[in-house]
Design a protein around this motif. Sequence first.
Motif, PDB file in Angstrom:
ATOM      1  N   LEU A 137       4.388  -7.727  -6.048  1.00  0.00           N
ATOM      2  CA  LEU A 137       5.638  -7.833  -5.292  1.00  0.00           C
ATOM      3  C   LEU A 137       5.373  -8.003  -3.801  1.00  0.00           C
ATOM      4  CD1 LEU A 137       8.692  -7.697  -5.141  1.00  0.00           C
ATOM      5  CD2 LEU A 137       8.533  -5.209  -5.230  1.00  0.00           C
ATOM      6  N   ASN A 138       4.364  -7.307  -3.287  1.00  0.00           N
ATOM      7  CA  ASN A 138       4.092  -7.296  -1.839  1.00  0.00           C
ATOM      8  C   ASN A 138       2.876  -8.163  -1.505  1.00  0.00           C
ATOM      9  OD1 ASN A 138       2.432  -5.550  -3.266  1.00  0.00           O
ATOM     10  ND2 ASN A 138       1.925  -4.386  -1.442  1.00  0.00           N
ATOM     11  N   THR A 139       2.737  -9.253  -2.206  1.00  0.00           N
ATOM     12  CA  THR A 139       1.524 -10.039  -2.037  1.00  0.00           C
ATOM     13  C   THR A 139       1.419 -10.731  -0.693  1.00  0.00           C
ATOM     14  OG1 THR A 139       0.118 -11.686  -3.079  1.00  0.00           O
ATOM     15  CG2 THR A 139       2.486 -12.122  -3.139  1.00  0.00           C
ATOM     16  N   PRO A 140       0.272 -10.770  -0.017  1.00  0.00           N
ATOM     17  CA  PRO A 140      -0.884  -9.976  -0.415  1.00  0.00           C
ATOM     18  C   PRO A 140      -0.750  -8.536   0.078  1.00  0.00           C
ATOM     19  CG  PRO A 140      -1.431 -11.281   1.501  1.00  0.00           C
ATOM     20  CD  PRO A 140      -0.009 -11.620   1.152  1.00  0.00           C
ATOM     21  N   GLY A 141      -1.057  -7.589  -0.782  1.00  0.00           N
ATOM     22  CA  GLY A 141      -1.070  -6.182  -0.366  1.00  0.00           C
ATOM     23  C   GLY A 141      -2.227  -5.978   0.604  1.00  0.00           C
ATOM     24  N   THR A 142      -1.958  -5.216   1.647  1.00  0.00           N
ATOM     25  CA  THR A 142      -2.987  -4.986   2.671  1.00  0.00           C
ATOM     26  C   THR A 142      -3.643  -3.631   2.475  1.00  0.00           C
ATOM     27  OG1 THR A 142      -1.665  -6.257   4.226  1.00  0.00           O
ATOM     28  CG2 THR A 142      -3.384  -4.839   5.167  1.00  0.00           C
ATOM     29  N   ILE A 143      -4.973  -3.624   2.344  1.00  0.00           N
ATOM     30  CA  ILE A 143      -5.733  -2.368   2.309  1.00  0.00           C
ATOM     31  C   ILE A 143      -6.443  -2.243   3.647  1.00  0.00           C
ATOM     32  CG2 ILE A 143      -7.423  -0.982   1.065  1.00  0.00           C
ATOM     33  CD1 ILE A 143      -5.019  -1.914  -0.661  1.00  0.00           C
ATOM     34  N   ASP A 144      -6.024  -1.236   4.418  1.00  0.00           N
ATOM     35  CA  ASP A 144      -6.592  -1.034   5.750  1.00  0.00           C
ATOM     36  C   ASP A 144      -7.989  -0.426   5.652  1.00  0.00           C
ATOM     37  OD1 ASP A 144      -4.079  -1.572   7.485  1.00  0.00           O
ATOM     38  OD2 ASP A 144      -3.358  -0.175   5.964  1.00  0.00           O
ATOM     39  N   ALA A 145      -8.809  -0.727   6.665  1.00  0.00           N
ATOM     40  CA  ALA A 145     -10.191  -0.238   6.655  1.00  0.00           C
ATOM     41  C   ALA A 145     -10.249   1.294   6.655  1.00  0.00           C
ATOM     42  CB  ALA A 145     -10.940  -0.799   7.861  1.00  0.00           C
ATOM     43  N   ASP A 146      -9.237   1.940   7.226  1.00  0.00           N
ATOM     44  CA  ASP A 146      -9.280   3.412   7.309  1.00  0.00           C
ATOM     45  C   ASP A 146      -8.582   4.093   6.128  1.00  0.00           C
ATOM     46  OD1 ASP A 146      -6.706   2.710   7.984  1.00  0.00           O
ATOM     47  OD2 ASP A 146      -6.590   3.935   9.800  1.00  0.00           O
ATOM     48  N   TYR A 147      -8.147   3.312   5.143  1.00  0.00           N
ATOM     49  CA  TYR A 147      -7.466   3.898   3.980  1.00  0.00           C
ATOM     50  C   TYR A 147      -8.508   4.484   3.018  1.00  0.00           C
ATOM     51  CZ  TYR A 147      -4.467   4.149  -0.201  1.00  0.00           C
ATOM     52  OH  TYR A 147      -3.767   4.567  -1.306  1.00  0.00           O
ATOM     53  N   ARG A 148      -8.317   5.722   2.641  1.00  0.00           N
ATOM     54  CA  ARG A 148      -9.261   6.382   1.746  1.00  0.00           C
ATOM     55  C   ARG A 148      -8.632   6.779   0.408  1.00  0.00           C
ATOM     56  NH1 ARG A 148     -11.698   4.278   4.921  1.00  0.00           N
ATOM     57  NH2 ARG A 148     -13.249   5.032   6.412  1.00  0.00           N
ATOM     58  N   GLY A 149      -7.377   6.404   0.232  1.00  0.00           N
ATOM     59  CA  GLY A 149      -6.701   6.745  -1.020  1.00  0.00           C
ATOM     60  C   GLY A 149      -7.044   5.758  -2.117  1.00  0.00           C
ATOM     61  N   GLU A 150      -6.468   5.973  -3.263  1.00  0.00           N
ATOM     62  CA  GLU A 150      -6.678   5.067  -4.392  1.00  0.00           C
ATOM     63  C   GLU A 150      -5.923   3.759  -4.142  1.00  0.00           C
ATOM     64  OE1 GLU A 150      -5.198   6.601  -8.095  1.00  0.00           O
ATOM     65  OE2 GLU A 150      -6.228   5.050  -9.275  1.00  0.00           O
ATOM     66  N   VAL A 151      -6.591   2.658  -4.377  1.00  0.00           N
ATOM     67  CA  VAL A 151      -5.932   1.355  -4.281  1.00  0.00           C
ATOM     68  C   VAL A 151      -4.947   1.241  -5.439  1.00  0.00           C
ATOM     69  CG1 VAL A 151      -6.275  -1.146  -4.433  1.00  0.00           C
ATOM     70  CG2 VAL A 151      -7.885   0.278  -3.120  1.00  0.00           C
ATOM     71  N   LYS A 152      -3.714   0.861  -5.116  1.00  0.00           N
ATOM     72  CA  LYS A 152      -2.694   0.694  -6.154  1.00  0.00           C
ATOM     73  C   LYS A 152      -2.134  -0.718  -6.105  1.00  0.00           C
ATOM     74  CE  LYS A 152      -1.783   5.513  -6.674  1.00  0.00           C
ATOM     75  NZ  LYS A 152      -0.941   6.654  -6.422  1.00  0.00           N
ATOM     76  N   VAL A 153      -1.652  -1.171  -7.224  1.00  0.00           N
ATOM     77  CA  VAL A 153      -1.144  -2.545  -7.325  1.00  0.00           C
ATOM     78  C   VAL A 153       0.336  -2.490  -7.693  1.00  0.00           C
ATOM     79  CG1 VAL A 153      -1.362  -4.738  -8.552  1.00  0.00           C
ATOM     80  CG2 VAL A 153      -3.408  -3.425  -7.985  1.00  0.00           C
TER      81      VAL A 153
ATOM     82  N   GLN B 229      -7.344  -7.614   0.596  1.00  0.00           N
ATOM     83  CA  GLN B 229      -6.024  -8.099   0.174  1.00  0.00           C
ATOM     84  C   GLN B 229      -5.918  -8.016  -1.342  1.00  0.00           C
ATOM     85  OE1 GLN B 229      -5.486 -12.036   1.720  1.00  0.00           O
ATOM     86  NE2 GLN B 229      -5.472 -11.350   3.842  1.00  0.00           N
ATOM     87  N   ILE B 230      -4.805  -7.468  -1.810  1.00  0.00           N
ATOM     88  CA  ILE B 230      -4.527  -7.426  -3.247  1.00  0.00           C
ATOM     89  C   ILE B 230      -3.665  -8.634  -3.567  1.00  0.00           C
ATOM     90  CG2 ILE B 230      -3.470  -6.116  -5.124  1.00  0.00           C
ATOM     91  CD1 ILE B 230      -5.854  -4.729  -3.946  1.00  0.00           C
ATOM     92  N   ARG B 231      -4.180  -9.471  -4.411  1.00  0.00           N
ATOM     93  CA  ARG B 231      -3.452 -10.701  -4.745  1.00  0.00           C
ATOM     94  C   ARG B 231      -3.223 -10.795  -6.238  1.00  0.00           C
ATOM     95  NH1 ARG B 231      -6.814 -15.347  -1.623  1.00  0.00           N
ATOM     96  NH2 ARG B 231      -7.020 -14.347   0.413  1.00  0.00           N
TER      97      ARG B 231
HETATM   98  O1  DUT Z   1      -0.768  -3.239  -2.435  1.00  0.00           O
HETATM   99  C1  DUT Z   1      -1.114  -2.258  -1.766  1.00  0.00           C
HETATM  100  C2  DUT Z   1      -0.745  -2.111  -0.425  1.00  0.00           C
HETATM  101  C3  DUT Z   1      -1.149  -0.971   0.243  1.00  0.00           C
HETATM  102  N1  DUT Z   1      -1.928  -0.025  -0.369  1.00  0.00           N
HETATM  103  C4  DUT Z   1      -2.417   1.135   0.378  1.00  0.00           C
HETATM  104  C5  DUT Z   1      -3.604   0.776   1.282  1.00  0.00           C
HETATM  105  C6  DUT Z   1      -3.000   0.583   2.621  1.00  0.00           C
HETATM  106  O2  DUT Z   1      -3.953   0.805   3.642  1.00  0.00           O
HETATM  107  C7  DUT Z   1      -1.885   1.595   2.587  1.00  0.00           C
HETATM  108  C8  DUT Z   1      -0.722   1.271   3.486  1.00  0.00           C
HETATM  109  O3  DUT Z   1      -0.225  -0.015   3.167  1.00  0.00           O
HETATM  110  P1  DUT Z   1       0.846  -0.736   4.083  1.00  0.00           P
HETATM  111  O4  DUT Z   1       0.389  -0.702   5.510  1.00  0.00           O
HETATM  112  O5  DUT Z   1       1.184  -2.034   3.467  1.00  0.00           O
HETATM  113  O6  DUT Z   1       2.060   0.237   3.860  1.00  0.00           O
HETATM  114  P2  DUT Z   1       3.243   0.727   4.741  1.00  0.00           P
HETATM  115  O7  DUT Z   1       4.452   0.535   3.930  1.00  0.00           O
HETATM  116  O8  DUT Z   1       3.232   0.131   6.120  1.00  0.00           O
HETATM  117  O9  DUT Z   1       2.914   2.255   4.753  1.00  0.00           O
HETATM  118  P3  DUT Z   1       2.098   3.191   5.766  1.00  0.00           P
HETATM  119  O10 DUT Z   1       3.165   3.799   6.604  1.00  0.00           O
HETATM  120  O11 DUT Z   1       1.418   4.178   4.856  1.00  0.00           O
HETATM  121  O12 DUT Z   1       1.115   2.347   6.535  1.00  0.00           O
HETATM  122  O13 DUT Z   1      -1.405   1.615   1.236  1.00  0.00           O
HETATM  123  C9  DUT Z   1      -2.322  -0.184  -1.676  1.00  0.00           C
HETATM  124  O14 DUT Z   1      -3.023   0.627  -2.257  1.00  0.00           O
HETATM  125  N2  DUT Z   1      -1.893  -1.296  -2.347  1.00  0.00           N
END
Ligand code: DUT
Length: 127
Positions: free
Chosen positions: A59-75, A43-45
């Motif tokens: 803005l989207n707190t807490p931001g969710t980083i999924d276990a299968d996400y391999r991209g750059e974490v962004k805030v 969670q990005i807080r």
């Molecule tokens: O604050 C955040 C939130 C999300 N992510 C990345 C990691 C996460 O696994 C991915 C998708 O986030 P989320 O599920 O919140 O986005 P979505 O709007 O539902 O998009 P998607 O269709 O890509 O799932 O984006 C970040 O880097 N920072």
Amino acid sequence: MSELAAGFDVVAALEEEVVLQPGQRTLIPTGLAMAMPAGLEAQIRPRSGLAFKHGITCLNTPGTIDADYRGEVKVLLINLGQDPFTIVRGERIAQIVFQTVPAIELTEVAELSETVRGEGGFGHTGK
Ligand SMILES: O=c1ccn([C@H]2C[C@H](O)[C@@H](COP(=O)(O)OP(=O)(O)OP(=O)(O)O)O2)c(=O)[nH]1
């Protein structure tokens, strides 16, 4: 950082500084990418100091980083303060907290079990 701290600081991996005007939002790169095992999320807080002193929050707190996400974490930061706020490379802009995620299987049903609360919500017991 305290060894008991729940959150790991996340820094801005910016080439050039960014000035966030009041009311403006922007996506800040962190230079961080990871491969979490299944069953975890991150969670990005916001950082309370930035929020309290400058009105800077996620803005989207807490931001969710999924276990299968391999991209750059962004805030996703937003400036809810009155003044422009400058973000420089290496600045601690947020914190990341790791959580376990229970394995849930959703099942569609025709009826739900009864409870005292029922459908009451959104302040139905008073202010
Ligand atoms: O604050 C955040 C939130 C999300 N992510 C990345 C990691 C996460 O696994 C991915 C998708 O986030 P989320 O599920 O919140 O986005 P979505 O709007 O539902 O998009 P998607 O269709 O890509 O799932 O984006 C970040 O880097 N920072």
